[in-house]
Design an enzyme around this catalytic site. Structure first.
Site, PDB file in Angstrom:
ATOM      1  N   LEU A  16       0.914  -1.081   0.035  1.00 21.08           N
ATOM      2  CA  LEU A  16      -0.019   0.056   0.022  1.00 21.08           C
ATOM      3  C   LEU A  16       0.931   1.166  -0.182  1.00 21.08           C
ATOM      4  O   LEU A  16       1.841   1.289   0.655  1.00 21.08           O
ATOM      5  CB  LEU A  16      -0.930  -0.084   1.368  1.00 21.08           C
ATOM      6  CG  LEU A  16      -2.013  -1.008   1.458  1.00 21.08           C
ATOM      7  CD1 LEU A  16      -2.712  -0.857   2.777  1.00 21.08           C
ATOM      8  CD2 LEU A  16      -2.781  -0.933   0.136  1.00 21.08           C
ATOM      9  N   ASP A  17       0.419   2.336  -0.587  1.00 21.19           N
ATOM     10  CA  ASP A  17       1.072   3.622  -0.618  1.00 21.19           C
ATOM     11  C   ASP A  17       1.316   4.053   0.610  1.00 21.19           C
ATOM     12  O   ASP A  17       0.582   3.570   1.691  1.00 21.19           O
ATOM     13  CB  ASP A  17       0.349   4.715  -1.256  1.00 21.19           C
ATOM     14  CG  ASP A  17       0.406   4.269  -2.618  1.00 21.19           C
ATOM     15  OD1 ASP A  17       1.007   3.462  -3.311  1.00 21.19           O
ATOM     16  OD2 ASP A  17      -0.593   4.963  -3.446  1.00 21.19           O
ATOM     17  N   VAL A  18       2.383   4.575   0.963  1.00 21.98           N
ATOM     18  CA  VAL A  18       2.620   5.316   2.485  1.00 21.98           C
ATOM     19  C   VAL A  18       1.420   6.233   2.764  1.00 21.98           C
ATOM     20  O   VAL A  18       0.952   6.151   4.015  1.00 21.98           O
ATOM     21  CB  VAL A  18       3.934   6.262   2.351  1.00 21.98           C
ATOM     22  CG1 VAL A  18       4.012   6.970   3.775  1.00 21.98           C
ATOM     23  CG2 VAL A  18       5.169   5.422   2.313  1.00 21.98           C
TER      24      VAL A  18
END
Length: 306
Positions: free
Chosen positions: A137-139
């Site tokens: 998942l993106d930050v």
């Protein structure tokens, strides 16, 4: 210790500056790649490359420092909740501001580091800095991630994500009203032609398919349920922006900053709400859900009150 990679140069990058070419090949910022080049970390045909060197045909040899030597990671903000665990895998609820694994240029907390610090043993398969990580998942995106604890689970889960048999359900709030209210976005995604940190719908990009359905509508926004058929970086954010319905709070992709401020958002309204997949060793479906974190729940209530 450091890692050496041998990267064939794509035809499309022949003749490009070394810093720009490495940024695309490694998926790092151009600044970080310039730092690697300044440290003498890249050669071609035995010749050390500088940031303004031009890349030729052939293979690049890149030496990347082992990020595990950088010292203790910062604490995970808000903790990292384990919502399911057995002998083969665990599912975590990742907070915003946490990366999946260590990478050059990232100095913040990671899922791998947090799990290791809490005594979990993860699968040894795959690159050492990505122990157990089968998807990311993106930050700036919160929600559910599955992490492998056994090598058998790692292989089976990697295959499941590759074959698109994992049901990945996100909730997102997009600016404006989607028309139609239910549909599929099938548009290729690649790196943005003029930004190191963004992606875009571009000709020749990787096939990318997003299914969406409007769950609730507000005066200037829509709450969506999103099913990802593919799993490209920033896929939901890019596809919604291409539809002229950028996610609320996603300033990187041009969201309305006034609306974000009014809702108290410092990131895109996007949450990995549900994961479902066949258990890699026992068989049978495993389905896990998670609640919205405080910042997203608060913004949603403000929209409903409006």
């Amino acid at each position: 210790m450091s890692e050496t990679r041998y990267l064939p140069v794509p035809d499309s990058l022949v003749g490009d500056r070394a810093d720009a070419a490495l940024s695309r090949m490694l998926g790092l910022s151009r600044t970080k790649c310039a730092d690697l080049l300044a440290a003498g970390a890249a050669t071609q045909d035995g010749i050390e490359l500088g940031k303004s060197s031009r890349i030729g045909e052939g293979v690049l040899e890149i030496t990347i420092p082992d990020e595990r030597e950088r010292g203790p990671e910062p604490a995970v903000p808000g903790g990292l909740e384990v919502v399911y665990e057995d002998d083969d895998l665990l599912v975590v609820n990742k907070p915003v501001g946490v990366a999946a694994h260590p990478s050059p240029g990232w100095e913040g907390p990671t899922v791998v580091g947090a799990l290791a610090a809490s005594g979990h043993t993860l699968a040894d398969a795959g690159p050492p800095e990505r122990q157990g990580i089968v998807h990311r998942l993106d930050v700036g995106t919160s929600g559910l991630m599955v992490v492998a604890k056994s090598d058998a689970a790692y292989s089976a889960l990697k295959r499941a994500f590759k074959e698109r048999t994992v049901d990945k359900i996100y909730h997102a709030i997009a600016q404006g009203h989607m028309d139609p209210t239910e549909g599929t976005i099938d548009a290729p995604i690649g790196r943005h032609p003029s930004s190191d940190f963004k992606f875009a719908v571009i000709e020749g990009g990787r096939p990318s398919v997003t299914h969406y359905k409007v769950m609730e509508m507000f005066p200037a926004a829509s709450l969506l349920e999103v099913h990802l058929e593919t799993g490209r970086t920033h896929q939901i954010r890019v596809h919604m922006t291409a539809m002229r319905h950028t996610l609320v709070g996603d300033l990187q992709y041009g969201a309305d900053p006034t609306q974000a401020k009014r809702l108290g958002l410092k990131r895109q309204w996007l949450h990995a709400k549900e994961l479902a997949f066949e258990h890699p060793t026992r068989g049978g479906e495993l389905r896990v859900t998670s609640e919205y974190p405080e910042d997203l729940a608060s913004a949603l209530e403000k929209l409903r009150a409006s």
